[in-house]
Design a protein around this motif. Structure first.
Motif, PDB file in Angstrom:
ATOM      1  N   GLU A  49      12.998  -4.902   7.398  1.00  0.00           N
ATOM      2  CA  GLU A  49      13.641  -3.586   6.521  1.00  0.00           C
ATOM      3  C   GLU A  49      13.827  -4.281   5.056  1.00  0.00           C
ATOM      4  OE1 GLU A  49      15.628   0.080   9.251  1.00  0.00           O
ATOM      5  OE2 GLU A  49      16.811  -1.754   8.506  1.00  0.00           O
ATOM      6  N   LEU A  50      14.670  -5.331   5.191  1.00  0.00           N
ATOM      7  CA  LEU A  50      14.761  -5.761   3.817  1.00  0.00           C
ATOM      8  C   LEU A  50      13.641  -6.358   2.900  1.00  0.00           C
ATOM      9  CD1 LEU A  50      17.226  -6.501   1.648  1.00  0.00           C
ATOM     10  CD2 LEU A  50      17.430  -8.891   2.952  1.00  0.00           C
ATOM     11  N   LEU A  51      12.766  -6.987   3.351  1.00  0.00           N
ATOM     12  CA  LEU A  51      11.644  -7.636   2.833  1.00  0.00           C
ATOM     13  C   LEU A  51      10.570  -6.634   2.662  1.00  0.00           C
ATOM     14  CD1 LEU A  51      11.131 -10.938   4.784  1.00  0.00           C
ATOM     15  CD2 LEU A  51      12.308 -10.470   2.668  1.00  0.00           C
ATOM     16  N   THR A  52      10.675  -5.636   3.351  1.00  0.00           N
ATOM     17  CA  THR A  52       9.618  -4.503   2.966  1.00  0.00           C
ATOM     18  C   THR A  52      10.149  -3.651   1.627  1.00  0.00           C
ATOM     19  OG1 THR A  52       8.999  -3.905   5.308  1.00  0.00           O
ATOM     20  CG2 THR A  52       8.960  -2.004   3.726  1.00  0.00           C
ATOM     21  N   ASN A  53      11.500  -3.360   1.589  1.00  0.00           N
ATOM     22  CA  ASN A  53      12.029  -2.893   0.340  1.00  0.00           C
ATOM     23  C   ASN A  53      11.767  -3.750  -0.720  1.00  0.00           C
ATOM     24  OD1 ASN A  53      12.951  -0.264   1.118  1.00  0.00           O
ATOM     25  ND2 ASN A  53      14.981  -0.971   2.006  1.00  0.00           N
ATOM     26  N   ALA A  54      11.818  -5.204  -0.554  1.00  0.00           N
ATOM     27  CA  ALA A  54      11.697  -5.959  -1.591  1.00  0.00           C
ATOM     28  C   ALA A  54      10.210  -5.884  -2.099  1.00  0.00           C
ATOM     29  CB  ALA A  54      12.001  -7.506  -1.288  1.00  0.00           C
ATOM     30  N   ILE A  55       9.250  -5.616  -1.039  1.00  0.00           N
ATOM     31  CA  ILE A  55       7.777  -5.663  -1.594  1.00  0.00           C
ATOM     32  C   ILE A  55       7.629  -4.254  -2.261  1.00  0.00           C
ATOM     33  CG2 ILE A  55       5.538  -5.462  -0.848  1.00  0.00           C
ATOM     34  CD1 ILE A  55       6.276  -7.411   1.586  1.00  0.00           C
ATOM     35  N   LEU A  56       8.100  -3.162  -1.918  1.00  0.00           N
ATOM     36  CA  LEU A  56       8.096  -1.933  -2.397  1.00  0.00           C
ATOM     37  C   LEU A  56       8.773  -1.939  -3.863  1.00  0.00           C
ATOM     38  CD1 LEU A  56       9.207   0.361   0.639  1.00  0.00           C
ATOM     39  CD2 LEU A  56       6.968   0.562  -0.171  1.00  0.00           C
ATOM     40  N   GLU A  57       9.884  -2.509  -4.028  1.00  0.00           N
ATOM     41  CA  GLU A  57      10.391  -2.783  -5.326  1.00  0.00           C
ATOM     42  C   GLU A  57       9.493  -3.288  -6.174  1.00  0.00           C
ATOM     43  OE1 GLU A  57      14.745  -3.892  -4.709  1.00  0.00           O
ATOM     44  OE2 GLU A  57      14.816  -4.008  -6.893  1.00  0.00           O
ATOM     45  N   THR A  58       9.041  -4.596  -5.726  1.00  0.00           N
ATOM     46  CA  THR A  58       8.341  -5.504  -6.711  1.00  0.00           C
ATOM     47  C   THR A  58       7.166  -4.884  -7.193  1.00  0.00           C
ATOM     48  OG1 THR A  58       8.976  -7.386  -5.318  1.00  0.00           O
ATOM     49  CG2 THR A  58       6.673  -7.700  -6.705  1.00  0.00           C
ATOM     50  N   HIS A  59       6.406  -3.989  -6.227  1.00  0.00           N
ATOM     51  CA  HIS A  59       5.320  -3.227  -6.637  1.00  0.00           C
ATOM     52  C   HIS A  59       5.621  -1.904  -6.996  1.00  0.00           C
ATOM     53  CE1 HIS A  59       2.842  -6.433  -5.565  1.00  0.00           C
ATOM     54  NE2 HIS A  59       3.588  -6.743  -4.699  1.00  0.00           N
ATOM     55  N   GLY A  60       7.003  -1.449  -7.728  1.00  0.00           N
ATOM     56  CA  GLY A  60       7.228  -0.274  -8.259  1.00  0.00           C
ATOM     57  C   GLY A  60       6.981   1.064  -7.435  1.00  0.00           C
ATOM     58  N   ARG A 116       0.967  -1.127  -0.129  1.00  0.00           N
ATOM     59  CA  ARG A 116       0.120   0.069  -0.045  1.00  0.00           C
ATOM     60  C   ARG A 116       0.801   1.403  -0.102  1.00  0.00           C
ATOM     61  NH1 ARG A 116      -2.832  -2.116   4.473  1.00  0.00           N
ATOM     62  NH2 ARG A 116      -1.832  -0.711   5.709  1.00  0.00           N
ATOM     63  N   GLY A 117       2.233   0.923   0.331  1.00  0.00           N
ATOM     64  CA  GLY A 117       2.942   2.449   0.470  1.00  0.00           C
ATOM     65  C   GLY A 117       2.714   3.057   1.686  1.00  0.00           C
ATOM     66  N   ASP A 118       2.231   2.339   2.615  1.00  0.00           N
ATOM     67  CA  ASP A 118       1.865   2.961   3.713  1.00  0.00           C
ATOM     68  C   ASP A 118       2.931   3.120   4.905  1.00  0.00           C
ATOM     69  OD1 ASP A 118       0.806   3.662   6.205  1.00  0.00           O
ATOM     70  OD2 ASP A 118      -0.579   1.798   6.400  1.00  0.00           O
ATOM     71  N   LYS A 119       3.864   4.184   4.497  1.00  0.00           N
ATOM     72  CA  LYS A 119       5.177   4.372   5.366  1.00  0.00           C
ATOM     73  C   LYS A 119       4.982   4.765   6.907  1.00  0.00           C
ATOM     74  CE  LYS A 119       7.822   4.380   1.324  1.00  0.00           C
ATOM     75  NZ  LYS A 119       8.550   5.271   0.095  1.00  0.00           N
ATOM     76  N   LYS A 120       3.868   5.225   7.069  1.00  0.00           N
ATOM     77  CA  LYS A 120       3.422   5.650   8.409  1.00  0.00           C
ATOM     78  C   LYS A 120       3.334   4.229   9.300  1.00  0.00           C
ATOM     79  CE  LYS A 120      -0.583   7.566  10.640  1.00  0.00           C
ATOM     80  NZ  LYS A 120      -1.879   7.941  10.465  1.00  0.00           N
TER      81      LYS A 120
END
Lengths: 255, 255
Positions: free
Chosen positions: A240-251, A217-221
């Motif tokens: 952190e690493l897996l959150t970044n992986a998801i963020l990257e996967t979903h552009g 969702r890109g919900d950084k809060k």
């Protein structure tokens, strides 16, 4: 009728023996293990032996032995030009001695010795150099009700890496979940249905489509709140690493 | 009979409405949403409204609205001293306006709107400040066949972090698995039974006991082979971090 000689007495060998015994068109004519004591329970059902010299002719010899033993046992077999396969996810087809007709019959599943196995749900990764051999492996899979997939040695190596993500690393996610619940006096029980549903969901849709949660969702809060709550440095690094992986996967932009 | 007023028209609200309709001892007396159009399908079954001033007395008001709206909607309710709960995994009980008797009724599961939900498999995390309120939440859970767990606001925050590991991060493992199979022209299908079995396994044993694979065996030879095969830098970083996590969990020396 397909005649099988089985070699080895570990989990895979035992499960294969049981499912072959139940199959209509398969007969296990002999079961070999270097320690005969491991097979004595079965001595009234099947011919058992600890001597490779005693092996009878068969349509297929299945080496369900440890990865390291495949090359040596295949070399020690006192015959040639017969069809010999191993059952390993990691060993090359070419590790089987080249005096044989070679193949692979790899059931992709986690085996626990005492747990009953429903082979109809286990995919068999098959490989052979000759067409008739491949056909025999297909028939063998179908006779035990399993789906088969033609997978080359090179593909199988990558598949094994993928299985580490799908199984070992996923299980480590469960372990961390368990650690978090224990630390906070929450019953792990609460999360079991979610874990099961997560696995069921991707049986019907792609993991890409199935993704939910703050990262997709890109919900950084929420992500920041979570990182503040996590005290364990190992958990934090993985979050952190897996959150970044998801963020990257979903552009999305990384943290 | 427990009388319920439901507020919101998202996935959770819709699923709760359906399961409440099927329950013997629950009656949904009113369904509120700020956009009435989302509820018109149900207008012959239940009283619908988009006006908070019209709300009838009920045993419980369930705010199945978005996290950000909970505080404001609870404030806008034109009454006090009635029992008001939200259904969120992340929002504090104290975000509900303190003119009410407050509680939380949080079903811990991933909801997809069209998928049918078997509530008997969904754990309900309940919280309330007063004993009779807590008892009502227990009865409500039991009436829809769900197990309930008493979880405080502080515990619920951590539980939500745990759920990110159990669901989102696990799903990202599936995604990586999918990427590896696609890159190598392997059908993702091959790994689905393994994924399901991995989730089923920890229903009966701890994730610690269920762990398998090269890391828990301390098989650094296989780990090195895998790292050589992985070209994607994101996959490699995750492989290394999670392998180290497993090595650490099981008391082995890290990479």
């Amino acid at each position: 009728m397909i005649s099988v000689v089985l070699l080895g007495a570990g989990n895979v060998a035992t499960h294969l023996y049981n499912v072959f015994q139940d199959a209509k068109h398969i007969t296990v004519t002999q079961w070999y293990n270097r320690h005969l004591s491991k097979l004595t329970t079965y001595k009234n059902e099947v011919e058992i032996t600890d001597n490779l010299e005693d092996l009878n002719p068969a349509d297929i010899y299945i080496l369900a032995v440890s990865d390291d033993a495949i090359s040596n046992v295949s070399k020690a077999l006192p015959f040639q030009d017969r069809f010999v396969v191993h059952t390993s996810g990691t060993v090359s087809l070419y590790d089987i001695n080249d005096k044989h007709s070679r193949g692979v019959f790899y059931p992709l599943q986690t085996f626990t010795k005492d747990a009953e196995i429903d082979f109809s749900t286990i995919p068999l990764c098959i490989e052979a150099l000759k067409n008739p051999d491949l056909k025999l492996l297909k028939t063998l899979s179908e006779s035990i009700g399993s789906k088969h997939y033609k997978i080359s040695t090179e593909q199988r190596k990558r598949l094994h890496v993928a299985a580490v993500f799908a199984n070992n690393f996923t299980n480590q996610m469960y372990r961390i979940t368990h650690e978090i619940t224990e630390e906070n006096q929450i019953e792990f029980e609460v999360l079991k249905p979610l874990i099961l549903e997560t696995a069921k969901k991707i049986q019907k849709m792609t993991p890409y489509m199935a993704q939910t949660g703050p990262a997709v969702r890109g919900d950084k809060k929420t992500i920041k709140k979570h990182l503040k709550l996590i005290k364990n440095p190992q958990h934090k690094a993985i979050y952190e690493l897996l959150t970044n992986a998801i963020l990257e996967t979903h552009g999305r932009k990384k943290l």
